[in-house]
Design a protein around this motif. Structure first.
Motif, mmCIF file in Angstrom:
data_model
loop_
_atom_site.group_PDB
_atom_site.id
_atom_site.type_symbol
_atom_site.label_atom_id
_atom_site.label_comp_id
_atom_site.label_asym_id
_atom_site.label_seq_id
_atom_site.Cartn_x
_atom_site.Cartn_y
_atom_site.Cartn_z
ATOM 1 N N SER A 1 3.244 43.500 73.036
ATOM 2 C CA SER A 1 3.824 43.596 71.704
ATOM 3 C C SER A 1 5.238 42.971 71.944
ATOM 4 O O SER A 1 5.920 42.492 72.941
ATOM 5 N N ALA A 2 5.841 42.458 70.680
ATOM 6 C CA ALA A 2 7.003 41.469 70.701
ATOM 7 C C ALA A 2 8.072 42.365 71.069
ATOM 8 O O ALA A 2 9.135 41.720 71.773
ATOM 9 N N ASP A 3 8.273 43.632 70.790
ATOM 10 C CA ASP A 3 9.360 44.500 71.412
ATOM 11 C C ASP A 3 9.384 44.422 73.053
ATOM 12 O O ASP A 3 10.452 44.304 73.584
ATOM 13 N N MET A 4 8.353 44.475 73.513
ATOM 14 C CA MET A 4 8.223 44.411 75.047
ATOM 15 C C MET A 4 8.656 42.952 75.376
ATOM 16 O O MET A 4 9.162 42.825 76.348
ATOM 17 N N VAL A 5 8.199 42.011 74.849
ATOM 18 C CA VAL A 5 8.659 40.750 75.098
ATOM 19 C C VAL A 5 10.184 40.488 75.126
ATOM 20 O O VAL A 5 10.849 39.733 76.036
ATOM 21 N N ASP A 6 10.969 41.145 74.260
ATOM 22 C CA ASP A 6 12.329 41.067 73.937
ATOM 23 C C ASP A 6 12.911 41.941 75.239
ATOM 24 O O ASP A 6 13.966 41.721 75.743
ATOM 25 N N ILE A 7 12.186 43.159 75.558
ATOM 26 C CA ILE A 7 12.744 43.883 76.816
ATOM 27 C C ILE A 7 12.413 42.995 78.104
ATOM 28 O O ILE A 7 13.508 43.034 78.855
ATOM 29 N N ILE A 8 11.634 42.512 78.103
ATOM 30 C CA ILE A 8 11.240 41.560 79.489
ATOM 31 C C ILE A 8 12.361 40.565 79.588
ATOM 32 O O ILE A 8 13.060 40.148 80.520
ATOM 33 N N LYS A 9 12.627 39.672 78.416
ATOM 34 C CA LYS A 9 13.768 38.725 78.443
ATOM 35 C C LYS A 9 14.918 39.249 79.107
ATOM 36 O O LYS A 9 15.626 38.598 79.759
ATOM 37 N N LYS A 10 15.505 40.558 78.435
ATOM 38 C CA LYS A 10 16.729 40.908 78.929
ATOM 39 C C LYS A 10 16.908 40.962 80.390
ATOM 40 O O LYS A 10 17.944 40.720 80.671
ATOM 41 N N TYR A 11 15.883 41.398 81.057
ATOM 42 C CA TYR A 11 15.699 41.602 82.341
ATOM 43 C C TYR A 11 15.788 40.187 83.098
ATOM 44 O O TYR A 11 16.493 40.100 84.156
ATOM 45 N N ILE A 12 15.251 39.326 82.533
ATOM 46 C CA ILE A 12 15.068 38.036 83.029
ATOM 47 C C ILE A 12 16.343 37.350 83.119
ATOM 48 O O ILE A 12 17.144 36.872 84.166
ATOM 49 N N LYS A 13 16.992 37.523 81.982
ATOM 50 C CA LYS A 13 18.416 36.734 81.723
ATOM 51 C C LYS A 13 19.413 37.496 82.464
ATOM 52 O O LYS A 13 20.561 36.783 83.031
ATOM 53 N N GLY A 14 19.275 38.891 82.604
ATOM 54 C CA GLY A 14 20.292 39.655 83.067
ATOM 55 C C GLY A 14 20.356 39.671 84.733
ATOM 56 O O GLY A 14 21.504 39.560 85.256
ATOM 57 N N TYR A 15 19.288 39.259 85.284
ATOM 58 C CA TYR A 15 19.308 39.215 86.748
ATOM 59 C C TYR A 15 19.044 37.788 87.236
ATOM 60 O O TYR A 15 19.129 37.784 88.552
ATOM 61 N N ASP A 16 18.506 36.858 86.649
ATOM 62 C CA ASP A 16 18.369 35.408 86.971
ATOM 63 C C ASP A 16 17.628 35.423 88.371
ATOM 64 O O ASP A 16 18.090 35.006 89.173
ATOM 65 N N ILE A 17 16.397 36.069 88.331
ATOM 66 C CA ILE A 17 15.603 35.777 89.367
ATOM 67 C C ILE A 17 14.284 35.013 89.122
ATOM 68 O O ILE A 17 13.819 34.926 88.058
ATOM 69 N N PRO A 18 13.426 34.626 89.962
ATOM 70 C CA PRO A 18 12.437 33.740 89.568
ATOM 71 C C PRO A 18 11.285 34.502 88.968
ATOM 72 O O PRO A 18 10.872 35.741 89.272
ATOM 73 N N PHE A 19 10.808 33.821 87.828
ATOM 74 C CA PHE A 19 9.768 34.611 86.800
ATOM 75 C C PHE A 19 8.746 33.871 86.623
ATOM 76 O O PHE A 19 8.749 32.569 86.182
ATOM 77 N N VAL A 20 7.723 34.317 87.178
ATOM 78 C CA VAL A 20 6.122 33.732 86.956
ATOM 79 C C VAL A 20 5.528 34.516 85.833
ATOM 80 O O VAL A 20 5.359 35.706 85.529
#
Length: 262
Positions: free
Chosen positions: A84-103
């Motif tokens: 879902s689009a809502d889940m995409v936005d949630i995942i983005k928040k954590y990728i941006k917030g913690y700056d760890i490698p994302f595959v």
């Protein structure tokens, strides 16, 4: 005090253990990485295909990720099926917030070729998550869907890779092909290099979990601090051996093996 790198998978649950988060966790542990998982959906599937998908409420994915990151920040993370689009936005928040490698393993089609997510959500993944991915790992069918390129030869693969890098804005892309050249070929493209790894095609019907496992190896190696090319080479070796030792489990296509030594 003992120390171990941590890798997180954000994906679906396969009750038979051939793919999804269970395959990812088995891969992480094989590579001496502590695995964590946040579930995006539950599936009813087996060796004969995916029968039903039950989406987890987006707010519960948020709760899962909050519980993980507030307690022990992963060293790297990957995503699989994101429904879902809502889940995409949630995942983005954590990728941006913690700056760890994302595959990002863009799960768009089932192994049988059935489209799992619609084009609207596919475009949402491309515009929202891909620019933050350390690497995206599409197969040929997913590459065609995400770039609009009809891939017929290696030059088309390079054209598609350039669309990922220059138009979509990903840092690097790994494209898998086992059809055009008569060999099992994987192509890594970054903004500064190209690496092609090839090997013989292993004749086997037991291929469940290949994509999940490939991206999970890369995630585990990035969690250990390895560079992307080294992680790519490790993933190629791991998956090749996993296919060679696949299991006849179920009435259809069995899983590859995660009980291997490199």
């Amino acid at each position: 005090m003992s120390h171990i790198p941590i890798a997180l998978t954000v994906a679906s649950n396969d009750p038979t253990g051939g793919s999804g988060v269970i395959a990812d966790i088995k891969t992480f542990h094989n590579l001496n990485v502590f695995g964590m998982a946040a579930i995006t959906n539950l599936t009813a599937q087996n060796s004969q295909g995916i029968h039903e998908i039950l989406e987890i409420p987006p707010e519960f994915l948020e709760e899962q990720l909050s519980s993980i990151f507030s307690d022990a920040i992963p060293y790297a993370m990957k995503s699989g099926m994101v429904p879902s689009a809502d889940m995409v936005d949630i995942i983005k928040k954590y990728i941006k917030g913690y700056d760890i490698p994302f595959v990002m393993d863009p799960f768009i089609f089932s192994k049988e070729g059935k489209r799992i997510i619609d084009t609207g959500l596919q475009n949402k993944l491309a515009t929202t998550l891909l620019p933050y991915a350390s690497v995206v790992t599409p197969n040929i069918k997913e590459t065609e869907a995400m770039t609009g390129i009809d891939i017929k030869d290696e030059s088309d693969i390079k054209t598609a890779a350039n669309i990922f890098l220059k138009e979509i804005g990903v840092k690097s892309v790994l494209i898998n092909d086992s059809q055009m050249t008569g060999k099992a070929c994987d192509y890594l493209y970054t903004r500064t290099k190209e690496v092609k790894l090839s090997g013989p095609i292993i004749k086997s019907k037991n291929l469940r979990g290949v994509g999940s496992t490939f991206s999970a190896v890369i995630t585990a190696e990035l969690a250990k601090g390895q560079d992307l090319e080294s992680a790519f080479r490790k993933a190629k070796m791991f998956v090749t051996k996993a296919i060679e030792n696949g299991f006849d489990i179920g009435k259809g296509n069995g899983p590859i093996s995660h009980f291997i030594e490199l």
